[in-house]
Write an enzyme that holds these catalytic residues in place. Structure first.
Site, short mmCIF file in Angstrom:
data_model
loop_
_atom_site.label_atom_id
_atom_site.label_comp_id
_atom_site.label_asym_id
_atom_site.label_seq_id
_atom_site.Cartn_x
_atom_site.Cartn_y
_atom_site.Cartn_z
N PHE A 72 1.61 -32.57 -17.16
CA PHE A 72 1.32 -31.88 -16.00
C PHE A 72 2.40 -32.47 -14.95
O PHE A 72 2.55 -32.14 -13.70
CB PHE A 72 0.05 -32.20 -15.34
CG PHE A 72 -1.26 -31.46 -16.08
CD1 PHE A 72 -1.72 -30.39 -15.41
CD2 PHE A 72 -1.67 -31.69 -17.37
CE1 PHE A 72 -2.75 -29.69 -16.03
CE2 PHE A 72 -2.58 -31.11 -17.89
CZ PHE A 72 -3.17 -29.95 -17.23
N HIS B 104 8.10 -41.68 -28.18
CA HIS B 104 7.06 -42.22 -27.63
C HIS B 104 6.62 -43.66 -28.13
O HIS B 104 7.18 -43.78 -29.11
CB HIS B 104 5.76 -40.98 -27.89
CG HIS B 104 5.70 -39.99 -26.93
ND1 HIS B 104 6.52 -38.87 -27.28
CD2 HIS B 104 5.36 -39.93 -25.54
CE1 HIS B 104 6.40 -38.09 -26.26
NE2 HIS B 104 5.53 -38.34 -25.41
N LYS C 193 0.89 -43.80 -30.07
CA LYS C 193 0.91 -42.43 -29.90
C LYS C 193 0.71 -41.99 -31.47
O LYS C 193 1.91 -42.19 -32.34
CB LYS C 193 1.91 -41.70 -29.19
CG LYS C 193 1.86 -40.37 -29.23
CD LYS C 193 2.73 -39.28 -28.35
CE LYS C 193 2.60 -38.06 -28.12
NZ LYS C 193 1.25 -37.59 -27.37
#
Length: 248
Positions: free
Chosen positions: A103, A136, A140
């Site tokens: 987002f 990452h 993760k």
């Protein structure tokens, strides 16, 4: 707005902080310790719900928000194999759901830049090959990231010599042979890296790199709150890309 947080880990706490700074109110916080509080009655106290839980719980959370008629922002990935079923359930109930692999404002600008670049580079696919890298933190577990998959699928739409993406874990010590039509995503898990994504066009004469480097979770969390603000008063099933409509 009154916000329900479904998932109250590091991301949920960051969303809470940003939402409070934007004068919103948190009326429900759900994590693994109080799932019994995720009731229709409690959900209906909220104007919008923001979901960052796990792939194991996300579909249940989505359905509960649909049943409660509470607009929902879904940041969890790993469920897109059921995307059409969720869309059908949302629309048949006249409910409101937005989903997205990322987002962040910056990442969504990066999505658009990458897609435009792939369309341009398609004209020179006999000279350039394209590949991807994503990095990452070591916590993760999924690979590649949902953000990397979104970038890869956008490239596949435009760069016609590539037919499918293939994930390669950079921690593996063996070399796998891949076909020219494969878009390779090299996935790294290092330290506490919030998220780095790169698209690389390589030729005999030069190399072009497009890269997005997140400095922390703040951009992701802010984008989720902005999505909740955007959804209020709307009905339907949305991708985050519909909020970031750059018209370019």
């Amino acid at each position: 707005m009154k916000i329900a947080l479904l998932g109250y880990g590091k991301m949920g706490k960051m969303i809470e902080s940003i939402a409070l700074d934007r004068n919103h109110e948190i009326v429900l916080k759900i994590d693994e310790s109080n799932t019994h509080e995720l009731t229709l009655e409690n959900l209906q106290k909220a104007d919008v719900a923001i979901e960052f839980s796990t792939p194991a719980t996300v579909l249940t959370n989505i359905q509960k928000c649909i049943d409660a008629q509470v607009p929902l922002v879904v940041g969890t990935t790993g469920w897109y194999g059921q995307l059409q079923q969720v869309k059908d359930a949302c629309l048949s109930a006249n409910a409101t759901v937005m989903y997205g692999s990322n987002f962040s404002v910056g990442v969504n600008i990066f999505f658009q830049i990458s897609k435009i670049a792939a369309k341009m580079m398609n004209n020179f696919s006999d000279q350039y090959d394209v590949g991807m890298e994503e990095i990452h933190h070591i916590h993760k577990l999924d690979s590649p990231s949902g953000t990397a998959i979104t970038i890869a699928e956008d490239i596949l739409e435009e760069f016609k010599t590539k037919k499918e993406w293939v994930d390669v874990s950079a921690s593996e010590n063996h070399v796998t042979q891949h076909r020219p039509e494969h878009l390779i995503i090299e996935s790294y898990r290092e330290g506490e890296v919030p998220g780095t994504h790169a698209v690389i066009y390589d030729s005999d004469v030069d190399r072009i790199e497009l890269k997005h480097v997140a400095h922390g979770r703040q951009g992701f969390a802010l984008g989720a709150v902005l999505a909740g603000e955007w959804l209020r008063g709307k009905k339907g099933f949305y991708s985050v890309k519909e909020m970031y409509n750059f018209n370019v």
